[in-house]
Design a protein around this motif. Structure first.
Motif, PDB file in Angstrom:
ATOM      1  N   THR A   1       3.591  11.633  14.654  1.00 45.23           N
ATOM      2  CA  THR A   1       2.909  13.105  14.235  1.00 45.23           C
ATOM      3  C   THR A   1       3.426  12.660  12.814  1.00 45.23           C
ATOM      4  N   PRO A   2       2.342  12.245  11.879  1.00 42.36           N
ATOM      5  CA  PRO A   2       1.590  11.819  10.959  1.00 42.36           C
ATOM      6  C   PRO A   2       1.862  13.866   9.706  1.00 42.36           C
ATOM      7  N   SER A   3       2.948  12.919   8.138  1.00 40.19           N
ATOM      8  CA  SER A   3       3.162  13.518   7.212  1.00 40.19           C
ATOM      9  C   SER A   3       1.364  14.129   7.040  1.00 40.19           C
ATOM     10  N   GLU A   4       1.330  15.316   6.780  1.00 36.77           N
ATOM     11  CA  GLU A   4       0.434  16.659   6.606  1.00 36.77           C
ATOM     12  C   GLU A   4       0.217  16.727   5.027  1.00 36.77           C
ATOM     13  N   GLY A   5      -0.418  16.223   4.341  1.00 33.18           N
ATOM     14  CA  GLY A   5      -0.825  17.019   3.224  1.00 33.18           C
ATOM     15  C   GLY A   5      -0.079  15.543   1.983  1.00 33.18           C
ATOM     16  N   GLY A   6      -0.354  16.396   0.906  1.00 35.07           N
ATOM     17  CA  GLY A   6       0.336  14.489  -0.399  1.00 35.07           C
ATOM     18  C   GLY A   6      -0.269  13.761  -0.157  1.00 35.07           C
ATOM     19  N   TYR A   7      -0.215  12.883  -1.057  1.00 29.23           N
ATOM     20  CA  TYR A   7      -0.351  11.545  -1.849  1.00 29.23           C
ATOM     21  C   TYR A   7       0.526  10.579  -1.814  1.00 29.23           C
ATOM     22  N   GLY A   8      -0.283   9.536  -0.771  1.00 30.94           N
ATOM     23  CA  GLY A   8       1.003   7.875  -1.056  1.00 30.94           C
ATOM     24  C   GLY A   8       0.911   7.694  -2.503  1.00 30.94           C
ATOM     25  N   VAL A   9       2.512   6.856  -1.939  1.00 36.26           N
ATOM     26  CA  VAL A   9       2.564   6.814  -3.244  1.00 36.26           C
ATOM     27  C   VAL A   9       2.558   5.377  -3.577  1.00 36.26           C
ATOM     28  N   PRO A  10       2.427   4.550  -4.473  1.00 39.46           N
ATOM     29  CA  PRO A  10       1.386   3.663  -4.687  1.00 39.46           C
ATOM     30  C   PRO A  10       3.058   2.356  -4.225  1.00 39.46           C
ATOM     31  N   VAL A  11       2.691   1.744  -3.843  1.00 40.25           N
ATOM     32  CA  VAL A  11       3.675   0.788  -2.412  1.00 40.25           C
ATOM     33  C   VAL A  11       4.610   0.060  -3.827  1.00 40.25           C
ATOM     34  N   LEU A  12       4.564  -0.492  -4.738  1.00 34.55           N
ATOM     35  CA  LEU A  12       5.171  -1.334  -5.978  1.00 34.55           C
ATOM     36  C   LEU A  12       5.770  -0.434  -7.315  1.00 34.55           C
ATOM     37  N   ILE A  13       5.683   1.038  -6.691  1.00 33.75           N
ATOM     38  CA  ILE A  13       6.819   2.288  -6.745  1.00 33.75           C
ATOM     39  C   ILE A  13       7.818   2.982  -5.781  1.00 33.75           C
ATOM     40  N   ASP A  14       7.538   2.735  -4.183  1.00 35.20           N
ATOM     41  CA  ASP A  14       7.419   3.258  -3.730  1.00 35.20           C
ATOM     42  C   ASP A  14       9.083   2.790  -2.859  1.00 35.20           C
ATOM     43  N   PRO A  15      10.138   3.588  -2.973  1.00 36.55           N
ATOM     44  CA  PRO A  15      11.932   3.608  -3.164  1.00 36.55           C
ATOM     45  C   PRO A  15      11.422   3.210  -1.330  1.00 36.55           C
ATOM     46  N   THR A  16      10.934   3.749  -0.370  1.00 37.62           N
ATOM     47  CA  THR A  16      10.842   3.140   0.749  1.00 37.62           C
ATOM     48  C   THR A  16      10.577   2.115   1.232  1.00 37.62           C
ATOM     49  N   ILE A  17      10.013   1.143  -0.141  1.00 35.71           N
ATOM     50  CA  ILE A  17       9.565  -0.447   0.240  1.00 35.71           C
ATOM     51  C   ILE A  17      10.464  -1.293  -0.679  1.00 35.71           C
ATOM     52  N   ILE A  18      10.620  -1.222  -1.984  1.00 36.10           N
ATOM     53  CA  ILE A  18      11.103  -1.801  -2.821  1.00 36.10           C
ATOM     54  C   ILE A  18      12.546  -0.915  -3.201  1.00 36.10           C
ATOM     55  N   LEU A  19      12.790  -0.391  -3.577  1.00 39.79           N
ATOM     56  CA  LEU A  19      13.796   0.031  -3.329  1.00 39.79           C
ATOM     57  C   LEU A  19      15.259  -1.406  -2.482  1.00 39.79           C
ATOM     58  N   THR A  20      16.186  -1.855  -3.498  1.00 40.80           N
ATOM     59  CA  THR A  20      17.302  -2.809  -2.928  1.00 40.80           C
ATOM     60  C   THR A  20      19.039  -2.351  -3.536  1.00 40.80           C
ATOM     61  N   ALA A  21      19.344  -3.206  -2.598  1.00 40.09           N
ATOM     62  CA  ALA A  21      20.809  -2.723  -2.952  1.00 40.09           C
ATOM     63  C   ALA A  21      21.225  -3.056  -4.240  1.00 40.09           C
ATOM     64  N   GLN A  22      20.603  -3.849  -5.560  1.00 39.38           N
ATOM     65  CA  GLN A  22      21.208  -4.314  -6.185  1.00 39.38           C
ATOM     66  C   GLN A  22      20.436  -3.333  -7.226  1.00 39.38           C
TER      67      GLN A  22
END
Length: 469
Positions: free
Chosen positions: A181-202
């Motif tokens: 089921t895709p997400s409805e509405g909203g705007y995609g956060v740019p990849v290079l500030i997206d926590p689901t992609i660039i969030l690290t343990a550090q």
């Protein structure tokens, strides 16, 4: 000579050798035949070296051409089919070229850049790096970034035609590659500030990012295979082997929707690097804190299964000897209960501050039964392994509390995080403490992402719980 000509010459050398061999028959080579054979040997060596060099040049040139395209041409989302028409390799190459541009990535540290690079190279049934590459190309395009900044900070944004097409291009791409089921509405956060992609343990206080096995997925759930391993033995010569095939499990971890309300001041308006760094921090902090709680005690219903929830009631749960008390025997017994192979591959500990303090006192009171010391950097160490503090775990004294202390190979707790976060703007935040709400000079984002977690091999972990007696 061209590569084709060199290969043809190699065939000619082989043909001439065959003719010399057949002419000589059973006799030794004549002086002239010997001389010619040696000349062909030398020429063959030279030709093979030339072929190797030519092949290397061709490979390098092909790679340079691919890189040159990605380096010199930014994929333009104004063309609705541009990104879709790229092959997987082309999408990855162009995305890596974006990572090489300091203007686009100056807000990232080296660890975050390396994480994105690694994700772009992934190609499994759970994660496709080319999908992330396409998302990066679309969201890091100047038109999309400028549109996103307006949409994220202005109550009535006016987009240029190029910005509107960039936003629509991402929406089309997300819809095409959505699974489940895709997400409805909203705007995609740019990849290079997206926590689901660039969030690290550090960059996060959540130790689970560093301890657990973290899998980035582009599907609706992570699907894997796990086993407790194979038993080996020695046998006498000629003795029949036994069936030691392992029992394979096929665990799945479903990604659930997590959402957050993130207020911010009007002052989040700056040049893009400043805006990107600030937004990355705001989006990541609350998201990581929510997950620290759910990775600990989540129910597994509509949210991740917490590690305490997953281990409670299993053979991996060990009770304290005395209700409401933790002593040296409890710690040593938990360590002993962990199979040695998991002590070798892991063994780090986690508890609440309260339990950690109680264990430290055991060490001070009972030097003969060593339990804990401190490194020069002040990091607590237990049984030679680092300990981590997590105050979502229960304190000592809670009646029949599960999860006082956990140790083991933490890669057996898996976090499946779907790449991609979306947000919507909440135009005004009101103070509702009075009879009538009044504006506070702040706005907010409503953000959501999808993540799941569960234990995929309980045998690799041990949890100490209060027996409640």
């Amino acid at each position: 000579m061209t590569l084709a000509e060199l290969r043809a010459r190699l065939e000619e050398i082989a043909t001439e050798r065959r003719e010399i061999h057949e002419t000589a028959g059973e006799d030794a080579l004549s002086e002239d035949q010997t001389t010619r054979w040696e000349e062909l040997d030398a020429e063959e060596t030279t030709v093979r070296e030339q072929i190797t060099a030519a092949e290397r040049r061709d490979r390098a040139e092909q790679s340079r051409q691919r890189y040159g395209v990605s380096l010199l041409e930014r994929v333009d989302p104004d063309d609705g089919t541009a990104v879709r028409d790229l092959s997987a390799a082309q999408a990855r190459d162009r995305a890596r070229a974006v990572l090489d541009r300091d203007d686009d990535t100056q807000h990232l540290d080296d660890t975050q850049r390396q994480r994105v690079e690694r994700l772009l190279r992934s190609a499994t049934r759970n994660a496709r790096g080319d999908q992330l590459a396409r998302r990066l190309l679309l969201t890091e395009h100047p038109h999309y970034r400028s549109a996103f900044r307006k949409l994220a900070t202005q109550t009535q944004p006016v987009l240029t035609p190029e910005e509107a097409r960039a936003v629509q291009a991402l929406a089309d791409e997300v819809r095409d590659m959505s699974i489940g089921t895709p997400s409805e509405g909203g705007y995609g956060v740019p990849v290079l500030i997206d926590p689901t992609i660039i969030l690290t343990a550090q960059g996060s206080p959540n130790d689970f990012w560093n301890l657990a096995r973290v899998e980035q997925i582009t599907t609706n759930e992570w699907k894997g295979v796990s086993s407790e391993g194979v038993s080996w033995q020695f046998r006498a010569e000629g003795a029949a082997a036994s069936d030691n095939s392992p029992t394979l499990a096929q665990p799945t971890v479903t990604a659930h929707r997590a959402d957050g309300y993130i207020p911010y001041t009007y002052e989040v308006h700056d040049d893009y690097p400043g805006f990107a760094a600030e937004m990355m921090k705001l989006l990541g902090a609350g998201y990581s804190e929510l997950l620290a709680e759910k990775f600990t005690t989540g129910t597994g219903t509509g949210e991740p299964t917490g590690i305490i929830t997953a281990l409670a009631g299993t053979a991996s749960e060990v009770d304290t000897a005395t209700a409401g008390v933790i002593d040296v025997g409890d710690v040593n017994g938990l360590w002993e209960a962990l199979p040695i192979r998991y002590r070798r591959t892991g063994g780090q500990w986690m508890s609440s501050t309260n339990v950690n303090n109680a264990i430290q006192q055991l060490g001070a009171q009972n030097d003969a039964a060593f339990t804990v010391n401190f490194t020069d950097d002040g990091v607590p160490v237990l049984k030679g392994r680092r300990t981590h503090v997590n105050d979502y775990m229960p304190p000592l004294g809670d009646a029949a509390a599960s999860g006082l202390l956990i140790t083991g190979d933490w890669s057996n707790y898996l976090i499946a995080q779907r790449a991609g976060m979306s947000i919507e703007l909440v135009p005004h935040v009101f103070d509702t403490s009075g009879a009538q709400g009044v504006p506070t000079g702040r706005r907010a984002w409503f953000a959501w992402a999808r993540v799941g977690a569960d234990v995929i091999n309980p045998a690799g972990l041990r949890m100490l719980s209060d027996d409640g007696a």
